[in-house]
Design a protein around this motif. Structure first.
Motif, PDB file in Angstrom:
ATOM      1  N   ALA A 137      -7.931   7.212  -0.472  1.00 48.37           N
ATOM      2  CA  ALA A 137      -7.529   6.336  -1.500  1.00 48.37           C
ATOM      3  C   ALA A 137      -8.891   6.166  -2.312  1.00 48.37           C
ATOM      4  O   ALA A 137      -9.969   6.187  -2.109  1.00 48.37           O
ATOM      5  CB  ALA A 137      -7.415   4.837  -0.677  1.00 48.37           C
ATOM      6  N   ILE A 138      -8.576   5.888  -3.629  1.00 44.81           N
ATOM      7  CA  ILE A 138      -9.603   5.677  -4.586  1.00 44.81           C
ATOM      8  C   ILE A 138      -9.546   4.414  -5.287  1.00 44.81           C
ATOM      9  O   ILE A 138      -8.218   4.215  -5.910  1.00 44.81           O
ATOM     10  CB  ILE A 138      -9.449   6.942  -5.653  1.00 44.81           C
ATOM     11  CG1 ILE A 138      -9.507   8.261  -4.878  1.00 44.81           C
ATOM     12  CG2 ILE A 138     -10.717   6.873  -6.614  1.00 44.81           C
ATOM     13  CD1 ILE A 138      -9.096   9.507  -5.759  1.00 44.81           C
TER      14      ILE A 138
ATOM     15  N   LYS B  28     -10.349  -3.206  -1.794  1.00 42.87           N
ATOM     16  CA  LYS B  28      -8.902  -2.554  -1.490  1.00 42.87           C
ATOM     17  C   LYS B  28      -9.176  -1.602  -0.138  1.00 42.87           C
ATOM     18  O   LYS B  28      -8.094  -1.266   0.453  1.00 42.87           O
ATOM     19  CB  LYS B  28      -8.329  -1.989  -2.353  1.00 42.87           C
ATOM     20  CG  LYS B  28      -7.795  -2.727  -3.718  1.00 42.87           C
ATOM     21  CD  LYS B  28      -6.975  -2.037  -4.673  1.00 42.87           C
ATOM     22  CE  LYS B  28      -6.639  -2.749  -5.904  1.00 42.87           C
ATOM     23  NZ  LYS B  28      -5.950  -1.861  -6.770  1.00 42.87           N
ATOM     24  N   GLU B  29     -10.221  -1.425   0.104  1.00 39.94           N
ATOM     25  CA  GLU B  29     -10.653  -0.563   1.332  1.00 39.94           C
ATOM     26  C   GLU B  29      -9.816  -0.780   2.527  1.00 39.94           C
ATOM     27  O   GLU B  29      -9.338   0.166   3.185  1.00 39.94           O
ATOM     28  CB  GLU B  29     -12.040  -0.507   1.607  1.00 39.94           C
ATOM     29  CG  GLU B  29     -12.349   0.759   2.674  1.00 39.94           C
ATOM     30  CD  GLU B  29     -13.714   1.072   2.705  1.00 39.94           C
ATOM     31  OE1 GLU B  29     -14.149   1.916   3.626  1.00 39.94           O
ATOM     32  OE2 GLU B  29     -14.620   0.735   2.111  1.00 39.94           O
ATOM     33  N   GLU B  30     -10.059  -2.056   3.074  1.00 38.23           N
ATOM     34  CA  GLU B  30      -9.606  -2.404   4.224  1.00 38.23           C
ATOM     35  C   GLU B  30      -7.810  -2.301   4.499  1.00 38.23           C
ATOM     36  O   GLU B  30      -7.202  -1.627   5.213  1.00 38.23           O
ATOM     37  CB  GLU B  30      -9.756  -3.822   4.852  1.00 38.23           C
ATOM     38  CG  GLU B  30      -9.192  -4.130   6.107  1.00 38.23           C
ATOM     39  CD  GLU B  30      -9.707  -5.705   6.428  1.00 38.23           C
ATOM     40  OE1 GLU B  30      -8.869  -6.271   7.235  1.00 38.23           O
ATOM     41  OE2 GLU B  30     -10.708  -6.125   6.227  1.00 38.23           O
ATOM     42  N   LEU B  31      -7.189  -2.657   3.280  1.00 37.84           N
ATOM     43  CA  LEU B  31      -5.742  -2.684   3.041  1.00 37.84           C
ATOM     44  C   LEU B  31      -5.361  -1.128   3.019  1.00 37.84           C
ATOM     45  O   LEU B  31      -4.615  -0.849   3.702  1.00 37.84           O
ATOM     46  CB  LEU B  31      -5.287  -3.383   1.969  1.00 37.84           C
ATOM     47  CG  LEU B  31      -3.924  -3.457   1.649  1.00 37.84           C
ATOM     48  CD1 LEU B  31      -3.080  -3.561   2.776  1.00 37.84           C
ATOM     49  CD2 LEU B  31      -3.396  -4.191   0.290  1.00 37.84           C
TER      50      LEU B  31
ATOM     51  N   SER C 209      -5.485   0.301   6.384  1.00 37.58           N
ATOM     52  CA  SER C 209      -4.515   0.032   7.258  1.00 37.58           C
ATOM     53  C   SER C 209      -3.016   0.636   7.062  1.00 37.58           C
ATOM     54  O   SER C 209      -2.072   0.504   7.778  1.00 37.58           O
ATOM     55  CB  SER C 209      -4.422  -1.753   7.131  1.00 37.58           C
ATOM     56  OG  SER C 209      -3.538  -2.025   5.825  1.00 37.58           O
ATOM     57  N   LYS C 210      -2.849   1.118   5.700  1.00 35.92           N
ATOM     58  CA  LYS C 210      -1.593   1.729   5.148  1.00 35.92           C
ATOM     59  C   LYS C 210      -1.662   3.455   5.656  1.00 35.92           C
ATOM     60  O   LYS C 210      -0.919   3.938   5.267  1.00 35.92           O
ATOM     61  CB  LYS C 210      -1.491   1.575   3.905  1.00 35.92           C
ATOM     62  CG  LYS C 210      -1.299   0.278   3.371  1.00 35.92           C
ATOM     63  CD  LYS C 210      -0.125  -0.470   4.002  1.00 35.92           C
ATOM     64  CE  LYS C 210       0.082  -1.837   3.572  1.00 35.92           C
ATOM     65  NZ  LYS C 210       1.121  -2.390   4.160  1.00 35.92           N
ATOM     66  N   GLY C 211      -2.952   3.824   6.004  1.00 37.56           N
ATOM     67  CA  GLY C 211      -2.924   5.054   6.410  1.00 37.56           C
ATOM     68  C   GLY C 211      -4.173   6.185   5.807  1.00 37.56           C
ATOM     69  O   GLY C 211      -4.369   7.236   6.180  1.00 37.56           O
ATOM     70  N   ALA C 212      -5.024   5.319   5.047  1.00 35.83           N
ATOM     71  CA  ALA C 212      -5.779   6.260   4.260  1.00 35.83           C
ATOM     72  C   ALA C 212      -7.125   6.599   5.376  1.00 35.83           C
ATOM     73  O   ALA C 212      -7.378   5.838   6.259  1.00 35.83           O
ATOM     74  CB  ALA C 212      -6.746   5.406   3.101  1.00 35.83           C
TER      75      ALA C 212
END
Length: 104
Positions: A23-24, A30-33, A36-39
């Motif tokens: 994720a970028i 936004k890192e934790e989210l 949690s979505k799969g990054a």
């Protein structure tokens, strides 16, 4: 926003298909989210060290930023045959692309 839905939908789909997902974002909020979505990893596009860790490694970048922005931080992360796809730039001021950077 549509950018967030597209962004996290892409993360979830790529992770479900077994790909390494990075994720970028321009900051860390936004890192934790994203994780949690799969990054698997997270890059802060405004941090040169963070960007350098993925230099030349990414085969596909889905750009879901719904505003005019520079793509330069992303180009250096693409593998030599990598692809940058912009999903939500419709209706925004025309994007400017660094032609030489796209050729090499």
């Amino acid at each position: 926003s549509s950018g967030i839905n597209a962004e996290y939908g892409g993360i979830k789909l790529a992770a479900a298909l077994g790909h390494r997902v990075v994720a970028i974002s321009s900051g860390s909020r936004k890192e934790e989210l994203a994780r949690s979505k799969g990054a698997h990893d997270y890059v802060i596009s405004t941090d040169e060290e963070s960007v350098a860790k993925e230099a030349g490694k990414l085969h596909l970048i889905l750009d879901t930023i719904p505003a005019h922005h520079s793509i330069m931080p992303y180009l250096g992360m693409l593998a030599s045959s990598g692809v940058l796809v912009q999903l939500v730039c419709v209706g925004v001021a025309p994007m400017e692309y660094p032609h030489l950077a796209l050729m090499f």
